[in-house]
Design a protein around this motif. Structure first.
Motif, PDB file in Angstrom:
ATOM      1  N   VAL A   1       0.968  -1.284   0.088  1.00 22.83           N
ATOM      2  CA  VAL A   1       0.188  -0.046   0.069  1.00 22.83           C
ATOM      3  C   VAL A   1       0.865   1.091   0.110  1.00 22.83           C
ATOM      4  O   VAL A   1       1.972   1.271   0.766  1.00 22.83           O
ATOM      5  CB  VAL A   1      -0.935  -0.135   1.180  1.00 22.83           C
ATOM      6  CG1 VAL A   1      -0.408  -0.425   2.367  1.00 22.83           C
ATOM      7  CG2 VAL A   1      -1.834   1.044   1.395  1.00 22.83           C
ATOM      8  N   THR A   2       0.592   2.010  -1.082  1.00 20.95           N
ATOM      9  CA  THR A   2       1.379   3.127  -1.158  1.00 20.95           C
ATOM     10  C   THR A   2       0.549   4.600  -1.287  1.00 20.95           C
ATOM     11  O   THR A   2      -0.659   4.307  -1.752  1.00 20.95           O
ATOM     12  CB  THR A   2       2.474   2.988  -2.145  1.00 20.95           C
ATOM     13  OG1 THR A   2       3.427   4.142  -2.292  1.00 20.95           O
ATOM     14  CG2 THR A   2       2.062   2.663  -3.651  1.00 20.95           C
ATOM     15  N   GLY A   3       1.072   5.609  -1.413  1.00 17.59           N
ATOM     16  CA  GLY A   3       0.356   6.862  -1.894  1.00 17.59           C
ATOM     17  C   GLY A   3       1.166   7.918  -2.380  1.00 17.59           C
ATOM     18  O   GLY A   3       2.420   7.890  -2.379  1.00 17.59           O
ATOM     19  N   LYS A   4       0.421   9.049  -2.885  1.00 17.05           N
ATOM     20  CA  LYS A   4       1.249   9.992  -3.293  1.00 17.05           C
ATOM     21  C   LYS A   4       0.249  11.385  -2.828  1.00 17.05           C
ATOM     22  O   LYS A   4      -0.899  11.252  -3.036  1.00 17.05           O
ATOM     23  CB  LYS A   4       1.172  10.077  -4.900  1.00 17.05           C
ATOM     24  CG  LYS A   4       2.511  10.372  -5.597  1.00 17.05           C
ATOM     25  CD  LYS A   4       2.326  10.093  -6.906  1.00 17.05           C
ATOM     26  CE  LYS A   4       3.355  10.609  -7.684  1.00 17.05           C
ATOM     27  NZ  LYS A   4       3.196  10.229  -9.229  1.00 17.05           N
ATOM     28  N   ARG A   5       0.965  12.379  -2.453  1.00 17.07           N
ATOM     29  CA  ARG A   5       0.194  13.786  -1.918  1.00 17.07           C
ATOM     30  C   ARG A   5      -0.039  14.567  -3.176  1.00 17.07           C
ATOM     31  O   ARG A   5       0.586  14.201  -4.274  1.00 17.07           O
ATOM     32  CB  ARG A   5       0.986  14.171  -0.883  1.00 17.07           C
ATOM     33  CG  ARG A   5       1.141  13.391   0.333  1.00 17.07           C
ATOM     34  CD  ARG A   5       2.058  14.066   1.466  1.00 17.07           C
ATOM     35  NE  ARG A   5       1.760  13.786   2.737  1.00 17.07           N
ATOM     36  CZ  ARG A   5       2.514  12.873   3.276  1.00 17.07           C
ATOM     37  NH1 ARG A   5       3.670  12.366   2.501  1.00 17.07           N
ATOM     38  NH2 ARG A   5       2.603  12.690   4.479  1.00 17.07           N
ATOM     39  N   ASN A   6      -0.851  15.782  -2.941  1.00 13.99           N
ATOM     40  CA  ASN A   6      -0.772  16.908  -3.730  1.00 13.99           C
ATOM     41  C   ASN A   6      -1.345  16.427  -5.391  1.00 13.99           C
ATOM     42  O   ASN A   6      -0.861  16.596  -6.099  1.00 13.99           O
ATOM     43  CB  ASN A   6       0.449  17.179  -3.946  1.00 13.99           C
ATOM     44  CG  ASN A   6       0.669  18.673  -4.854  1.00 13.99           C
ATOM     45  OD1 ASN A   6      -0.412  19.148  -4.978  1.00 13.99           O
ATOM     46  ND2 ASN A   6       1.803  19.063  -5.204  1.00 13.99           N
ATOM     47  N   PHE A   7      -2.629  16.045  -5.061  1.00 12.42           N
ATOM     48  CA  PHE A   7      -3.562  15.824  -6.494  1.00 12.42           C
ATOM     49  C   PHE A   7      -4.697  17.162  -6.332  1.00 12.42           C
ATOM     50  O   PHE A   7      -4.823  17.323  -5.217  1.00 12.42           O
ATOM     51  CB  PHE A   7      -4.313  14.394  -6.519  1.00 12.42           C
ATOM     52  CG  PHE A   7      -3.172  13.573  -6.783  1.00 12.42           C
ATOM     53  CD1 PHE A   7      -3.055  13.030  -8.123  1.00 12.42           C
ATOM     54  CD2 PHE A   7      -2.452  12.752  -5.939  1.00 12.42           C
ATOM     55  CE1 PHE A   7      -2.124  11.992  -8.551  1.00 12.42           C
ATOM     56  CE2 PHE A   7      -1.458  11.751  -6.148  1.00 12.42           C
ATOM     57  CZ  PHE A   7      -1.502  11.535  -7.587  1.00 12.42           C
ATOM     58  N   VAL A   8      -4.935  17.399  -7.694  1.00 15.96           N
ATOM     59  CA  VAL A   8      -5.923  18.411  -7.521  1.00 15.96           C
ATOM     60  C   VAL A   8      -7.050  17.770  -8.294  1.00 15.96           C
ATOM     61  O   VAL A   8      -7.131  17.023  -9.167  1.00 15.96           O
ATOM     62  CB  VAL A   8      -5.429  19.681  -8.386  1.00 15.96           C
ATOM     63  CG1 VAL A   8      -6.650  20.570  -8.853  1.00 15.96           C
ATOM     64  CG2 VAL A   8      -4.260  20.269  -7.569  1.00 15.96           C
ATOM     65  N   ALA A   9      -8.482  17.700  -8.086  1.00 16.16           N
ATOM     66  CA  ALA A   9      -9.310  17.333  -8.614  1.00 16.16           C
ATOM     67  C   ALA A   9     -10.421  18.709  -8.976  1.00 16.16           C
ATOM     68  O   ALA A   9     -10.587  19.488  -8.274  1.00 16.16           O
ATOM     69  CB  ALA A   9     -10.497  16.602  -7.740  1.00 16.16           C
ATOM     70  N   VAL A  10     -10.607  18.722 -10.469  1.00 15.32           N
ATOM     71  CA  VAL A  10     -11.500  19.789 -11.098  1.00 15.32           C
ATOM     72  C   VAL A  10     -12.647  19.345 -11.058  1.00 15.32           C
ATOM     73  O   VAL A  10     -13.018  18.249 -12.055  1.00 15.32           O
ATOM     74  CB  VAL A  10     -10.906  20.239 -12.361  1.00 15.32           C
ATOM     75  CG1 VAL A  10     -11.672  21.295 -12.877  1.00 15.32           C
ATOM     76  CG2 VAL A  10      -9.315  20.612 -11.942  1.00 15.32           C
ATOM     77  N   HIS A  11     -13.752  19.674 -10.534  1.00 17.14           N
ATOM     78  CA  HIS A  11     -15.087  19.001 -10.604  1.00 17.14           C
ATOM     79  C   HIS A  11     -16.104  19.996 -11.363  1.00 17.14           C
ATOM     80  O   HIS A  11     -16.179  21.140 -11.297  1.00 17.14           O
ATOM     81  CB  HIS A  11     -15.916  19.154  -9.134  1.00 17.14           C
ATOM     82  CG  HIS A  11     -15.199  18.103  -8.360  1.00 17.14           C
ATOM     83  ND1 HIS A  11     -15.641  16.764  -8.000  1.00 17.14           N
ATOM     84  CD2 HIS A  11     -13.937  18.188  -7.377  1.00 17.14           C
ATOM     85  CE1 HIS A  11     -14.810  16.214  -7.128  1.00 17.14           C
ATOM     86  NE2 HIS A  11     -13.903  17.087  -6.512  1.00 17.14           N
TER      87      HIS A  11
END
Ligand code: ASP
Length: 481
Positions: free
Chosen positions: A309-319
């Protein structure tokens, strides 16, 4: 021809003989000093199949130390701006002299290095050639120390003029000029037909090893580094995460893409294409089994349910929200065209009836997000647009999750029990990963919760621990033949 000559013969514990070629690539930290050279000799001598060796330039000896490659780039910059680099060159030289002296090597490193330093200072070397000498000198010393011939990568790793690798020609050259009984080759560089030295990407020694493994049709590509393979989670987040003993290529791509990177990504393709397994091993702990990367997808009862299990920060979602959107054809395409215009790669597109979101990496849009929003307003005319910039993605990866009911339920329940709200869910169509989006403040907490849900406190739960097997609980399918 290398491939036509007899391979070293190895004997199994049962006494059977077999022939095998292993490519052993040692990264920068593994060749950092004489003490590491000694470790490498012990590793090479422990297995007669380890005769084809690739080395990086000397890396860091301790935290805060400099890598020779970085210092050489610095030398190139000093030369370009006509600033004296005598001290830098002296520091780099001293590292090689110390290795040669401590190991009692005869290679004339002082003379060779002095000749190189003169040329470098006179501006007679391209940056690529100057930087490549890091691996060149390491390989020269290693070759003598291991009692193997030196094979210059400039003679066998071929580049096109545009800087891309000429794989076909590289294979031919390795067959033609490779030395059948084994050799030591510097990683990271090669040359064009005219002999102009060019470099692979940073960390590209991994790629050199992979190319060699493919060209020699090796049985195994060993990548020796300073960690004992892949861990099932980041040890800065999860205490004592279990090492991964076996991983498939696609699982590894998923894990590295989301942050758990051990190998250079491009290093995987040549060996994957050729079906050669990769072993990631620790030069400082050769007794550790490390991780085997291979595509053997058989079902093993005592393997963990999740691989990591791993992950990444700093995503942007444009709704993007618009009433009756589902009746309007082309709205997602028009939105995606705008992201393409700004050269932004799209990670996910979770969608509902009257809305969808475009999830991208924060760094990719930091300078253009408001231009993108403005273009969406004009070209898509939505009722509303919402930009959410505090999203982290967590990926739970595992080939053993495929076709097995209840895994995502377990994962979501674990997050729910910890009071973590899930903002986005995505599952790859091959079912080897489940991605959840959470608020950035929940990132570490969520990774720990997921890891805990699939472990008994000491070990990751194994397939045999599952109460119901997939076969028992799979929906009944009517055979229509
Ligand atoms: N020495 C090169 C670097 O530092 C290549 C390598 O180590 O693989 O990027």
């Amino acid at each position: 021809m290398v491939s036509e000559l007899p391979r070293p013969t190895c004997t199994t514990r049962k006494g059977n003989s077999f022939v095998m070629i292993k490519i052993a690539k040692f990264g920068g930290s593994s060749v950092a000093d004489a003490a590491h050279f000694k470790k490498i000799r012990a590793i090479v001598e422990a297995d007669p199949a380890r005769r084809f060796i690739v080395v990086s330039a000397c890396g860091r000896r301790f935290s805060g130390d400099a890598k020779v490659t970085d210092l050489l780039y610095l030398v190139a910059a000093h030369v370009r701006y006509h600033v004296s680099c005598d001290d830098l060159l002296a520091d780099i030289g001293a590292r090689y002299f110390a290795i040669a002296d401590e190991l009692g090597l005869a290679y004339p490193i002082r003379d060779e290095f002095a000749a190189f330093a003169e040329k470098a200072k006179a501006g007679a070397l391209s940056t690529e050639e100057l930087v490549s000498r890091g691996e060149y000198f390491t390989a020269q010393l290693m070759a003598e120390y291991l009692g193997l011939p030196f094979l210059d990568a400039a003679d066998v790793v071929a580049f096109h003029h545009d800087g891309t690798l000429a794989m076909g020609r590289t294979h031919e050259l390795i067959q033609e000029r490779g030395i059948p009984g084994g050799f030591v080759m510097p990683g990271f560089y090669g040359a064009t037909r005219e002999g102009r030295i060019l470099l692979l990407d940073r960390g590209g020694g991994d790629i050199s090893g992979a190319i060699l493994a493919q060209a020699l049709d090796a049985d195994l590509y060993e990548n020796w580094t300073d960690v004992s393979g892949f861990l099932s989670a980041d040890p800065r987040i999860v205490e004592n995460p279990q090492p991964i003993s076996r991983i498939t290529y696609s699982e590894m791509r998923e894990l590295s893409y989301m942050g758990a990177s051990v190998l250079h990504e491009e290093a995987v393709f040549p060996v994957m294409e050729a079906g050669i397994p990769i072993a990631v091993r620790n030069t400082n702990r050769p007794q550790d089994p490390g991780t085997i990367i291979s595509d053997r997808e058989d079902y093993v009862e005592d393997e963990p349910i999740i691989t990591g299990v791993t992950g990444k920060r700093n995503f942007v979602a444009v709704h993007v929200l618009k009433d009756h959107m589902s009746n309007e054809v082309g709205i997602i395409r028009r939105t995606l065209t705008i992201f393409e215009r700004y050269h932004v790669s799209v990670e996910h597109i979770p969608s509902g009836i009257d809305s969808f979101a475009v999830v991208v990496q924060g760094d990719d849009v930091k300078d253009c997000i408001w231009s993108i929003v403005a273009d969406i307003k004009t070209e898509v005319a939505p009722d509303a647009i919402k930009v959410v910039d505090d999203l982290s993605l967590i990926s739970t990866v595992g080939r053993n999750m495929i076709g097995r009911p209840g895994i995502s339920g377990q994962l979501f329940a674990a997050l729910g029990n910890e009071g973590i709200s899930i903002r986005m869910i995505a599952q790859g169509s091959d079912e080897i990963n489940i991605i959840v989006g959470v608020h950035k403040d929940d990132f570490e907490h969520a990774i720990r919760a997921i890891y805990r849900a699939f472990s008994d406190g000491d070990h990751l739960l194994e397939l045999k621990d599952l109460k119901k097997t997939a076969d028992e609980s799979r929906p009944h399918v009517v055979d229509d033949k």
